[in-house]
Motif scaffolding. Structure first.
Motif, PDB file in Angstrom:
ATOM      1  N   LYS A  65       0.827  -1.204   0.000  1.00 50.08           N
ATOM      2  CA  LYS A  65       0.000   0.000   0.000  1.00 50.08           C
ATOM      3  C   LYS A  65       0.860   1.252   0.000  1.00 50.08           C
ATOM      4  O   LYS A  65       0.561   2.234  -0.683  1.00 50.08           O
ATOM      5  N   SER A  66       1.927   1.205   0.768  1.00 53.14           N
ATOM      6  CA  SER A  66       2.822   2.357   0.852  1.00 53.14           C
ATOM      7  C   SER A  66       3.534   2.612  -0.463  1.00 53.14           C
ATOM      8  O   SER A  66       3.658   3.753  -0.924  1.00 53.14           O
ATOM      9  N   VAL A  90      -1.789   3.060  -2.960  1.00 53.47           N
ATOM     10  CA  VAL A  90      -3.172   2.647  -2.762  1.00 53.47           C
ATOM     11  C   VAL A  90      -3.482   2.723  -1.277  1.00 53.47           C
ATOM     12  O   VAL A  90      -2.806   2.113  -0.456  1.00 53.47           O
ATOM     13  N   LYS A  91      -4.514   3.451  -0.928  1.00 51.22           N
ATOM     14  CA  LYS A  91      -4.768   3.754   0.475  1.00 51.22           C
ATOM     15  C   LYS A  91      -5.527   2.661   1.204  1.00 51.22           C
ATOM     16  O   LYS A  91      -5.342   2.460   2.410  1.00 51.22           O
ATOM     17  N   SER A 120     -11.339  -4.334   3.528  1.00 50.46           N
ATOM     18  CA  SER A 120     -11.800  -4.230   4.910  1.00 50.46           C
ATOM     19  C   SER A 120     -11.562  -2.838   5.486  1.00 50.46           C
ATOM     20  O   SER A 120     -12.413  -2.294   6.196  1.00 50.46           O
ATOM     21  N   SER A 121     -10.413  -2.232   5.176  1.00 56.05           N
ATOM     22  CA  SER A 121     -10.144  -0.894   5.710  1.00 56.05           C
ATOM     23  C   SER A 121     -11.066   0.145   5.081  1.00 56.05           C
ATOM     24  O   SER A 121     -11.476   1.106   5.726  1.00 56.05           O
ATOM     25  N   TYR A 122     -11.438  -0.071   3.805  1.00 53.50           N
ATOM     26  CA  TYR A 122     -12.361   0.869   3.166  1.00 53.50           C
ATOM     27  C   TYR A 122     -13.766   0.721   3.737  1.00 53.50           C
ATOM     28  O   TYR A 122     -14.481   1.722   3.895  1.00 53.50           O
ATOM     29  N   HIS A 131      -7.893  -7.886  -0.002  1.00 52.59           N
ATOM     30  CA  HIS A 131      -7.252  -7.403  -1.225  1.00 52.59           C
ATOM     31  C   HIS A 131      -7.279  -5.882  -1.303  1.00 52.59           C
ATOM     32  O   HIS A 131      -8.148  -5.233  -0.723  1.00 52.59           O
ATOM     33  N   LEU A 132      -6.315  -5.350  -2.032  1.00 47.77           N
ATOM     34  CA  LEU A 132      -6.320  -3.916  -2.297  1.00 47.77           C
ATOM     35  C   LEU A 132      -7.574  -3.557  -3.086  1.00 47.77           C
ATOM     36  O   LEU A 132      -8.024  -4.319  -3.944  1.00 47.77           O
TER      37      LEU A 132
END
Length: 394
Positions: free
Chosen positions: A53-54, A58-59, A63-65, A103-104
Motif C-alpha cells: 500500500k505504501s 493505494v490507500k 476491509s479498511s475501506y 485485497h487492495l
C-alpha cells in the motif's frame, strides 16, 4: 503453473519465506513457543500488504475501506439509529468475518466479491446474503465514485439472492399514536397491546402473566410461562357440554432464552395496577366465576382467560374501524424491536428483551427490512416513555 509439486511443497516454501523475514527477536519467540507458527504467515503477509500500500500509493484494502465508509461517510449522512445499528452489526458480524483474504481496493474483482457473499450466505442468518450484497454494493459504488475501483469492475457480475418477504408490518409513528389512543378508549385489550408493543411479549406470554410475576416496587415483570392454547376444555357429560379449566394449557416459555425479567415503563405498571383492581372487583361481585385464573392479568368474562382470538380479532376490528394497517399482537412485538433499534439498543440486548434463542433470529427478522424511516421514537412524549430503562438481565 507456480513451480511446486503440490500444496505441501508450496506451504514449506512459504514457511521458509516467513522465517527469513522474521527479526532476531521474533525467531527467539518462535523457538520458545511464545508465538503460534500457524499465525506467522498471515502476520507477515499483512506486513507485506502495508508495504505494498505504501509503495503503490493505494490507500485502502477492502476491509479498511469498509470501516472508513461506515465511520466517515455512512454515519455522516444517515440519521436513523436503527439503520446505523443494523448496518454496523451486519458489517462486524457478517461481512468482515467473511473476508478471508484482504485485497487492495484497486484489485477487486466481481469473482472475489462473490466468494465473500457466498461465505456470508452460509452463515446462520436467514437474510445474510441479501443484506451483505446490499451493503457491499453500496460501499463499492461509493468507492467507484471516488475512482478507487478498477474501471473494468462490473457490478452486473455480482451474484444476487432471492428476496425474502418481510415478517412484519411497518407502522409509522402516527399509526402507533392512533392505535394507542383508540385502544385506550375501548379499553378491552389496551393492556395486552401495551405489553406486546412496549415490552415485546408474545401473546402467549401475555396470557401467562400473573401477579406473582409482577414486581410493582421495581417496575419489572418476569416471564416464567406462556399459555398459547385455550384455558378451558369442553367435555361432553350427561347434562350436556361442560367447560372445565384446562390446566395443561400452561407451558414453559418458548426457549431457555425466553425466561427473562424486564424493567418496563410506568405506563404498563399503571395499567397492571388498574387491571388488578378491576379483576379483584369482578371476582368480588361474581362469586360464581372461575377462580382458577384469579391471580392472572388477562381475565375475561366468567373469570376465564382472555383468548388469543379475543386479542387478535379485537386488534383487527380496531384497525379496520379506524383505517389503520391490519396488525396482529405479534406484529406489535416487531414494532417494539423497531423502537429499540431506533434507540440504538444493541441487537444482543433486543434479542434478550424479545426472548429470542439467539441474536441471529433477531437479525433475520429485522435487519433485512429496516430502512432509514422517520425515527419512530420521536412520537414518545414525557407521559409515554416506553423502553427507556427496559433491560434487566438476570
Amino acid at each position: 503453473e507456480l513451480g511446486y509439486e503440490g500444496y505441501p511443497s508450496m506451504q514449506r516454501a512459504l514457511e521458509e519465506l516467513v522465517k527469513n523475514k522474521l527479526t532476531a527477536v521474533q525467531r527467539m519467540e518462535v523457538s520458545r513457543g511464545r508465538v503460534n507458527p500457524d499465525r506467522l504467515l498471515s502476520s507477515v503477509l499483512q506486513m507485506d500488504m502495508e508495504n505494498i500500500k505504501s509503495i503503490t500509493g493505494v490507500k485502502y484494502t477492502l476491509s479498511s475501506y469498509i470501516e472508513h465508509w461506515y465511520v466517515d461517510i455512512f454515519k455522516q449522512y444517515t440519521t436513523s439509529p436503527s439503520y446505523l445499528h443494523t448496518t454496523d452489526w451486519a458489517i462486524q458480524r457478517v461481512i468482515l468475518p467473511s473476508i478471508e483474504e484482504d485485497h487492495l481496493l484497486i484489485n477487486l474483482t466481481p469473482e472475489y466479491i462473490n466468494d465473500i457473499l457466498q461465505r456470508c450466505a452460509k452463515l446462520p442468518y436467514r437474510t445474510a446474503g441479501i443484506v451483505s450484497r446490499k451493503i457491499l454494493c453500496t460501499i463499492l459504488k461509493t468507492a467507484e465514485a471516488e475512482e478507487l475501483l478498477d474501471i473494468k469492475f462490473s457490478f452486473e457480475s455480482i451474484i444476487t439472492f432471492p428476496r425474502i418477504p418481510p415478517k412484519y408490518i411497518a407502522y409509522e409513528k402516527e399509526d402507533i399514536c392512533k392505535l394507542l389512543e383508540i385502544a385506550k378508549k375501548s379499553d378491552a385489550i389496551y393492556l395486552e397491546i401495551l405489553l406486546c408493543l412496549f415490552a415485546g411479549l408474545r401473546i402467549g406470554e401475555v396470557r401467562g402473566l400473573n401477579y406473582d410475576h409482577v414486581d410493582f416496587q421495581n417496575n419489572t415483570i418476569t416471564i416464567m410461562q406462556q399459555i398459547p392454547n385455550e384455558s378451558y376444555i369442553e367435555i361432553k357429560t350427561e347434562n350436556g357440554i361442560e367447560r372445565r379449566v384446562n390446566e395443561n394449557c400452561i407451558k414453559p416459555p418458548k426457549s431457555g432464552a425466553s425466561y427473562r425479567t424486564l424493567k418496563v415503563p410506568d405506563i404498563i405498571m399503571e395499567e397492571l395496577r388498574r387491571r388488578k383492581e378491576l379483576n379483584a372487583y369482578y371476582f368480588q361481585t361474581h362469586p360464581e366465576a372461575v377462580q382458577y385464573w384469579k391471580n392472572y392479568v388477562c381475565v375475561g368474562l366468567n373469570g376465564e382467560l382472555i383468548s388469543n382470538k379475543t386479542v387478535t380479532l379485537g386488534l383487527y376490528k380496531l384497525c379496520k374501524k379506524n383505517g389503520l394497517p391490519k396488525i396482529s399482537a405479534h406484529g406489535l412485538r416487531h414494532i417494539c424491536a423497531t423502537i429499540l433499534l431506533e434507540q440504538g439498543v444493541p441487537l444482543e440486548e433486543i434479542s434478550h428483551i424479545l426472548g429470542h434463542a439467539s441474536s441471529s433470529t433477531t437479525f433475520d427478522i429485522y435487519c433485512g427490512e429496516i430502512r432509514g424511516r422517520n425515527n419512530i421514537i420521536d412520537f414518545l412524549s414525557k407521559n409515554l416513555d416506553p423502553i427507556i430503562y427496559m433491560v434487566r438481565k438476570v
